[in-house]
Scaffold this active site. Sequence first.
Site, PDB file in Angstrom:
ATOM      1  CG  ASP A 270     -11.697  -0.378 -12.799  1.00 31.84           C
ATOM      2  OD1 ASP A 270     -12.436  -0.632 -13.770  1.00 31.84           O
ATOM      3  OD2 ASP A 270     -11.365  -1.239 -11.952  1.00 31.84           O
TER       4      ASP A 270
ATOM      5  CE1 TYR B 158      -4.806  10.840 -11.643  1.00 33.64           C
ATOM      6  CE2 TYR B 158      -5.445  12.136 -13.557  1.00 33.64           C
ATOM      7  CZ  TYR B 158      -4.810  11.046 -13.014  1.00 33.64           C
ATOM      8  OH  TYR B 158      -4.166  10.139 -13.829  1.00 33.64           O
TER       9      TYR B 158
ATOM     10  CG  ASP C 170      -1.845   1.186   1.275  1.00 39.14           C
ATOM     11  OD1 ASP C 170      -1.544   2.225   0.642  1.00 39.14           O
ATOM     12  OD2 ASP C 170      -2.895   1.085   1.939  1.00 39.14           O
ATOM     13  CB  VAL C 171       1.897   3.627  -2.673  1.00 38.14           C
ATOM     14  CG1 VAL C 171       2.188   2.512  -3.677  1.00 38.14           C
ATOM     15  CG2 VAL C 171       0.617   4.365  -3.036  1.00 38.14           C
TER      16      VAL C 171
ATOM     17  CE  LYS D  33      -1.111  10.707 -12.040  1.00 31.71           C
ATOM     18  NZ  LYS D  33      -0.323   9.515 -11.684  1.00 31.71           N
TER      19      LYS D  33
HETATM   20  N1  LIG Z   1      -6.278   5.601 -17.512  1.00 31.31           N
HETATM   21  C1  LIG Z   1      -5.839   6.726 -18.061  1.00 31.31           C
HETATM   22  O1  LIG Z   1      -6.417   7.233 -19.041  1.00 31.31           O
HETATM   23  C2  LIG Z   1      -4.608   7.400 -17.527  1.00 31.31           C
HETATM   24  C3  LIG Z   1      -4.179   8.572 -18.165  1.00 31.31           C
HETATM   25  C4  LIG Z   1      -3.030   9.210 -17.715  1.00 31.31           C
HETATM   26  C5  LIG Z   1      -2.328   8.685 -16.649  1.00 31.31           C
HETATM   27  N2  LIG Z   1      -2.768   7.548 -16.025  1.00 31.31           N
HETATM   28  C6  LIG Z   1      -1.976   7.039 -14.905  1.00 31.31           C
HETATM   29  O2  LIG Z   1      -1.649   5.687 -15.149  1.00 31.31           O
HETATM   30  C7  LIG Z   1      -1.525   4.991 -13.897  1.00 31.31           C
HETATM   31  C8  LIG Z   1      -2.418   3.760 -13.900  1.00 31.31           C
HETATM   32  O3  LIG Z   1      -3.761   4.194 -14.018  1.00 31.31           O
HETATM   33  P1  LIG Z   1      -4.958   3.215 -14.427  1.00 31.31           P
HETATM   34  O4  LIG Z   1      -5.765   3.959 -15.400  1.00 31.31           O
HETATM   35  O5  LIG Z   1      -4.451   1.873 -14.753  1.00 31.31           O
HETATM   36  O6  LIG Z   1      -5.770   3.187 -13.040  1.00 31.31           O
HETATM   37  P2  LIG Z   1      -6.604   2.019 -12.324  1.00 31.31           P
HETATM   38  O7  LIG Z   1      -7.099   1.026 -13.284  1.00 31.31           O
HETATM   39  O8  LIG Z   1      -7.559   2.735 -11.429  1.00 31.31           O
HETATM   40  O9  LIG Z   1      -5.472   1.312 -11.435  1.00 31.31           O
HETATM   41  C9  LIG Z   1      -4.868   2.016 -10.395  1.00 31.31           C
HETATM   42  C10 LIG Z   1      -4.001   1.046  -9.631  1.00 31.31           C
HETATM   43  O10 LIG Z   1      -3.422   1.761  -8.512  1.00 31.31           O
HETATM   44  C11 LIG Z   1      -3.664   0.988  -7.356  1.00 31.31           C
HETATM   45  N3  LIG Z   1      -3.654   1.802  -6.138  1.00 31.31           N
HETATM   46  C12 LIG Z   1      -4.393   2.891  -5.842  1.00 31.31           C
HETATM   47  N4  LIG Z   1      -4.107   3.305  -4.606  1.00 31.31           N
HETATM   48  C13 LIG Z   1      -3.160   2.471  -4.115  1.00 31.31           C
HETATM   49  C14 LIG Z   1      -2.453   2.374  -2.897  1.00 31.31           C
HETATM   50  N5  LIG Z   1      -2.679   3.235  -1.888  1.00 31.31           N
HETATM   51  N6  LIG Z   1      -1.521   1.399  -2.762  1.00 31.31           N
HETATM   52  C15 LIG Z   1      -1.299   0.527  -3.753  1.00 31.31           C
HETATM   53  N7  LIG Z   1      -1.951   0.539  -4.928  1.00 31.31           N
HETATM   54  C16 LIG Z   1      -2.871   1.509  -5.098  1.00 31.31           C
HETATM   55  C17 LIG Z   1      -5.002   0.314  -7.595  1.00 31.31           C
HETATM   56  O11 LIG Z   1      -5.180  -0.761  -6.689  1.00 31.31           O
HETATM   57  P3  LIG Z   1      -6.663  -1.196  -6.148  1.00 31.31           P
HETATM   58  O12 LIG Z   1      -7.208  -2.143  -7.180  1.00 31.31           O
HETATM   59  O13 LIG Z   1      -6.337  -1.842  -4.851  1.00 31.31           O
HETATM   60  O14 LIG Z   1      -7.472   0.061  -6.015  1.00 31.31           O
HETATM   61  C18 LIG Z   1      -4.795  -0.133  -9.029  1.00 31.31           C
HETATM   62  O15 LIG Z   1      -3.999  -1.286  -9.068  1.00 31.31           O
HETATM   63  C19 LIG Z   1      -1.876   6.013 -12.831  1.00 31.31           C
HETATM   64  O16 LIG Z   1      -0.690   6.608 -12.318  1.00 31.31           O
HETATM   65  C20 LIG Z   1      -2.697   7.044 -13.576  1.00 31.31           C
HETATM   66  O17 LIG Z   1      -2.687   8.311 -12.959  1.00 31.31           O
HETATM   67  C21 LIG Z   1      -3.894   6.900 -16.444  1.00 31.31           C
END
Ligand SMILES: NC(=O)c1ccc[n+]([C@@H]2O[C@H](COP(=O)([O-])OP(=O)(O)OC[C@H]3O[C@@H](n4cnc5c(N)ncnc54)[C@H](OP(=O)(O)O)[C@@H]3O)[C@@H](O)[C@H]2O)c1
Length: 241
Positions: A200, A164, A61-62, A168
């Site tokens: 998600d 959010y 857990d970060v 970033k």
């Molecule tokens: N999706 C996009 O369009 C997009 C665009 C730009 C940047 N990003 C970046 O890409 C990265 C991945 O995003 P994603 O879209 O794949 O999001 P996601 O599907 O919501 O996944 C987020 C991940 O972070 C984990 N997490 C959240 N809080 C945590 C904590 N306290 N300790 C450990 N793990 C934790 C979640 O675990 P749980 O399952 O336990 O919640 C999940 O595994 C992020 O940094 C996001 O900001 C995403």
Amino acid sequence: MNEKTVALVTGANKGIGYEIAAGLGALGWRVGVGARDEGRRTAAVAALRAGGADAFAVPLDVTDDASAAAAADLLAERFGRLDVLVNNAAVTGGPGQEPTAVDLAQVRLAVETNVLGVIRVTNALLPLLRRSASPRIVNMSSGVGSLTLQSDPEASTGPISAAYAPSKSFLNAVTLQYAKELRGTGVLVNLACPGYCDTDLNGHQGTRTPAQGAAVAVRLAALPDGGPSGGFFNEDGPLPW
Ligand SMILES: NC(=O)c1ccc[n+]([C@@H]2O[C@H](COP(=O)([O-])OP(=O)(O)OC[C@H]3O[C@@H](n4cnc5c(N)ncnc54)[C@H](OP(=O)(O)O)[C@@H]3O)[C@@H](O)[C@H]2O)c1
């Protein structure tokens, strides 16, 4: 001496993080699946292993100092070092982030996870990264963290966001400071923007696949010695700050 590259991806149980783990596994690396929930972590490790990746579980857990320290202990005991850290875990902080009405708890959660979480995990693991011949750190950012893009009314930068998007920008600024401090040490630290991906995080509104989003992080994780550090990239190249 363990010759396989050892990587850790935070938040690797789903979304882009899972695909980064799969991509690093496809390089023949050992990949730690950092995830806070035991069931989701176990399922992701099983799925990655079924796909041929040399994946293993890392409870993490970060937002928790003890959890980050325990992850470092696990890696130290198993491998004695870490080669690559991908700080991917993040949260949005929830809907409704207009700055004039935002709940400060949303801002705190986004900063605690997306910024302090990266500092916490990086600093817990840096002693192990320093034992690597070619240490790499990749921090998952977003184009919404670009102040240049946010100040351009024509740019597409997501919803109005006091939690959010600024988290970033903060992450980008902190990453530059890491790059400055680590200059000359061999540790390369860069920021990756995956683009707008179907996960998600955004209620599956994104138009790119998580695997497409993962590709830039995989590339930065595998940078050769002498590669860039302190950069902010998407798959097409550098992004404006
Ligand atoms: N999706 C996009 O369009 C997009 C665009 C730009 C940047 N990003 C970046 O890409 C990265 C991945 O995003 P994603 O879209 O794949 O999001 P996601 O599907 O919501 O996944 C987020 C991940 O972070 C984990 N997490 C959240 N809080 C945590 C904590 N306290 N300790 C450990 N793990 C934790 C979640 O675990 P749980 O399952 O336990 O919640 C999940 O595994 C992020 O940094 C996001 O900001 C995403």
